[in-house]
Design a protein around this motif. Sequence first.
Motif, PDB file in Angstrom:
ATOM      1  N   ALA A 108     -39.384   0.259  20.627  1.00 13.70           N
ATOM      2  CA  ALA A 108     -40.588   0.168  21.467  1.00 13.70           C
ATOM      3  C   ALA A 108     -41.785   0.896  20.876  1.00 13.70           C
ATOM      4  CB  ALA A 108     -40.296   0.722  22.861  1.00 13.70           C
ATOM      5  N   HIS A 109     -41.556   1.740  19.882  1.00 12.29           N
ATOM      6  CA  HIS A 109     -42.653   2.593  19.396  1.00 12.29           C
ATOM      7  C   HIS A 109     -42.440   2.931  17.926  1.00 12.29           C
ATOM      8  CE1 HIS A 109     -45.025   6.646  20.095  1.00 12.29           C
ATOM      9  NE2 HIS A 109     -45.354   6.078  18.941  1.00 12.29           N
ATOM     10  N   MET A 110     -43.233   2.330  17.085  1.00 13.11           N
ATOM     11  CA  MET A 110     -43.213   2.680  15.662  1.00 13.11           C
ATOM     12  C   MET A 110     -44.603   2.391  15.097  1.00 13.11           C
ATOM     13  SD  MET A 110     -43.297  -0.506  14.168  1.00 13.11           S
ATOM     14  CE  MET A 110     -42.426  -0.573  12.595  1.00 13.11           C
ATOM     15  N   HIS A 111     -44.766   2.711  13.808  1.00 15.26           N
ATOM     16  CA  HIS A 111     -46.045   2.456  13.146  1.00 15.26           C
ATOM     17  C   HIS A 111     -45.751   1.847  11.786  1.00 15.26           C
ATOM     18  CE1 HIS A 111     -48.135   4.886  16.203  1.00 15.26           C
ATOM     19  NE2 HIS A 111     -47.050   5.639  16.150  1.00 15.26           N
ATOM     20  N   ALA A 112     -46.081   0.567  11.642  1.00 15.26           N
ATOM     21  CA  ALA A 112     -45.725  -0.136  10.406  1.00 15.26           C
ATOM     22  C   ALA A 112     -46.708   0.134   9.276  1.00 15.26           C
ATOM     23  CB  ALA A 112     -45.655  -1.636  10.671  1.00 15.26           C
ATOM     24  N   ILE A 163     -52.152  -2.220  25.070  1.00 19.47           N
ATOM     25  CA  ILE A 163     -53.194  -1.235  24.717  1.00 19.47           C
ATOM     26  C   ILE A 163     -52.603   0.173  24.697  1.00 19.47           C
ATOM     27  CG2 ILE A 163     -55.337  -0.154  25.572  1.00 19.47           C
ATOM     28  CD1 ILE A 163     -55.870  -2.891  24.325  1.00 19.47           C
ATOM     29  N   LYS A 164     -53.010   0.941  23.703  1.00 21.78           N
ATOM     30  CA  LYS A 164     -52.512   2.316  23.532  1.00 21.78           C
ATOM     31  C   LYS A 164     -53.650   3.319  23.708  1.00 21.78           C
ATOM     32  CE  LYS A 164     -49.619   5.610  21.786  1.00 21.78           C
ATOM     33  NZ  LYS A 164     -49.354   5.723  20.353  1.00 21.78           N
ATOM     34  N   LEU A 165     -53.436   4.250  24.625  1.00 23.35           N
ATOM     35  CA  LEU A 165     -54.398   5.331  24.862  1.00 23.35           C
ATOM     36  C   LEU A 165     -53.886   6.601  24.186  1.00 23.35           C
ATOM     37  CD1 LEU A 165     -55.022   3.238  27.106  1.00 23.35           C
ATOM     38  CD2 LEU A 165     -55.481   5.147  28.641  1.00 23.35           C
ATOM     39  N   ALA A 194     -45.688   7.056  25.878  1.00 24.82           N
ATOM     40  CA  ALA A 194     -45.123   6.822  24.550  1.00 24.82           C
ATOM     41  C   ALA A 194     -44.336   8.014  24.016  1.00 24.82           C
ATOM     42  CB  ALA A 194     -46.234   6.455  23.574  1.00 24.82           C
ATOM     43  N   HIS A 195     -44.321   9.104  24.785  1.00 27.19           N
ATOM     44  CA  HIS A 195     -43.503  10.292  24.473  1.00 27.19           C
ATOM     45  C   HIS A 195     -43.177  10.966  25.799  1.00 27.19           C
ATOM     46  CE1 HIS A 195     -44.818  10.178  20.258  1.00 27.19           C
ATOM     47  NE2 HIS A 195     -46.040  10.001  20.715  1.00 27.19           N
ATOM     48  N   THR A 196     -42.176  11.869  25.788  1.00 27.91           N
ATOM     49  CA  THR A 196     -42.165  12.853  26.856  1.00 27.91           C
ATOM     50  C   THR A 196     -42.775  14.131  26.273  1.00 27.91           C
ATOM     51  OG1 THR A 196     -40.920  13.930  28.599  1.00 27.91           O
ATOM     52  CG2 THR A 196     -39.800  13.731  26.469  1.00 27.91           C
ATOM     53  N   SER A 239     -38.677   4.792  18.144  1.00 27.08           N
ATOM     54  CA  SER A 239     -38.407   5.755  17.069  1.00 27.08           C
ATOM     55  C   SER A 239     -39.623   6.594  16.700  1.00 27.08           C
ATOM     56  CB  SER A 239     -37.949   5.004  15.816  1.00 27.08           C
ATOM     57  OG  SER A 239     -39.016   4.214  15.309  1.00 27.08           O
ATOM     58  N   ASP A 240     -40.815   6.042  16.899  1.00 30.29           N
ATOM     59  CA  ASP A 240     -42.060   6.610  16.360  1.00 30.29           C
ATOM     60  C   ASP A 240     -41.979   6.781  14.844  1.00 30.29           C
ATOM     61  OD1 ASP A 240     -44.680   7.259  16.485  1.00 30.29           O
ATOM     62  OD2 ASP A 240     -44.426   9.229  17.403  1.00 30.29           O
ATOM     63  N   ALA A 241     -41.145   5.980  14.201  1.00 34.35           N
ATOM     64  CA  ALA A 241     -41.082   6.051  12.734  1.00 34.35           C
ATOM     65  C   ALA A 241     -42.409   5.582  12.146  1.00 34.35           C
ATOM     66  CB  ALA A 241     -39.946   5.171  12.216  1.00 34.35           C
TER      67      ALA A 241
HETATM   68 ZN   LIG Z   1     -46.491   7.047  17.561  1.00 34.78          ZN
END
Ligand SMILES: [Zn+2]
Length: 417
Positions: free
Chosen positions: A63-67, A172-174, A230-232, A326-328
């Motif tokens: 659900a959460h990464m950065h390519a 959308i990401k804040l 997107a995080h705790t 993962s926020d990888a």
């Molecule tokens: Zn991230």
Amino acid sequence: MALTTFTISDVRIFTGKEAIDVGYVTVKNGTISDVSSGSPPPESPGSVLSRPGHTVIPGLIDAHMHAQGNDLALTQSLQFGVTTVQDMHNETANVHKMKKIAAAKKDEASDFRAAGVAATIEGGWPMAVVLAIDKSEQTAADVATWPKLKSPAEAEAYVAFNLSPAGGADFIKLMHESGSAVGQSMSKPSLDIQKALIKATHEAGRIAVAHCFGRADTLEMLSLGIDGLAHTFMDEPVTEEIINEYKKSGAWCNPTLALLGSFTTEGEALANRFANDERVKGKLAATDHATMCRCMSFATADATVRYAYETVRRLKAEGVPIIVGSDAVGPGLGTAYGATVHQEMYLLVKECGFSPQDAIRSATTLTAKVFGLKDRGEVARGLKGDLVLVEGNPVDDIEATLNIKSVWRDGILAKGF
Ligand SMILES: [Zn+2]
């Protein structure tokens, strides 16, 4: 690249909702056409793959990464059974590039969904941190393309562009980060700007997700009606107020526990164990193995991933949806594309009281549900043939998700299997 038609038989199936002890799954022209207990009917189309002792689970969703602009983000993820990734902030040009790769190379790359470029402000997260760490000309040029929102009116225009075909975003990401958990003081967008972003996103029928590492910032976002976090947080323990605000708002949480463990360094031993597991190491690019083994070490002395574990445990018990991300990010320490999704499921079981089934749901059905993805996330008739075949029984043992024998995306077998 023809779509394939096949049946996997004599196999355990965890559909994402329920476990079938012995059954079969049929994929016809890339779409799941049948799932049931027992044996496939003789008229089942295509070849039959008998796989006793194995389990079919839905293709995983990160659900959460950065390519960034890195093909490896999609190819390595697919090798780990991650058939869909969601990029939570990237330059617009990269978003278009990665979407093209995802559409053209179904046998090599995960499907790609994106926030586009996040709703950033001058000097705010992550601009200040990125520029302090990376002095390259390319990074300075990339950062120069990010929004520098100054007013609610600009926020509305940003959402309209980002969700247009030219912007390439699906949601959308804040960025709502005061820096409290990382020992810095950062400007964050005003609540009026954040409110305008959420309103415009909802009017467009889309989902707004917020980054916060701190408890106070999280509370502000929940009070504004954000759809998910997107995080705790890791700077303070959970409170009744947080639980109540989550429940009142209906927001979900993507805790990124592995990443927080990298920030506080408490996750170092576990990340090393995963990175050096042969089932992981054999799939990791050498650069990713090295970065996964190291920690960001970027939190205040008071911050602890234990606060995050306890928050997730409480939220789960109260019925708040917890999803896996993962926020990888390419050079990011402590995480790796694809691999960290498995580590995150393990952490939910080991530290947060999840059953293995619940942990897999958090990386499949639940993520599809909170993002409104009706075509994936479950082994069910009519859905995409996004499947992972693992040896053993992940319904009992979450670490069995790493025994990957085959991955299909839209019914197409991934290269290398
Ligand atoms: Zn991230």
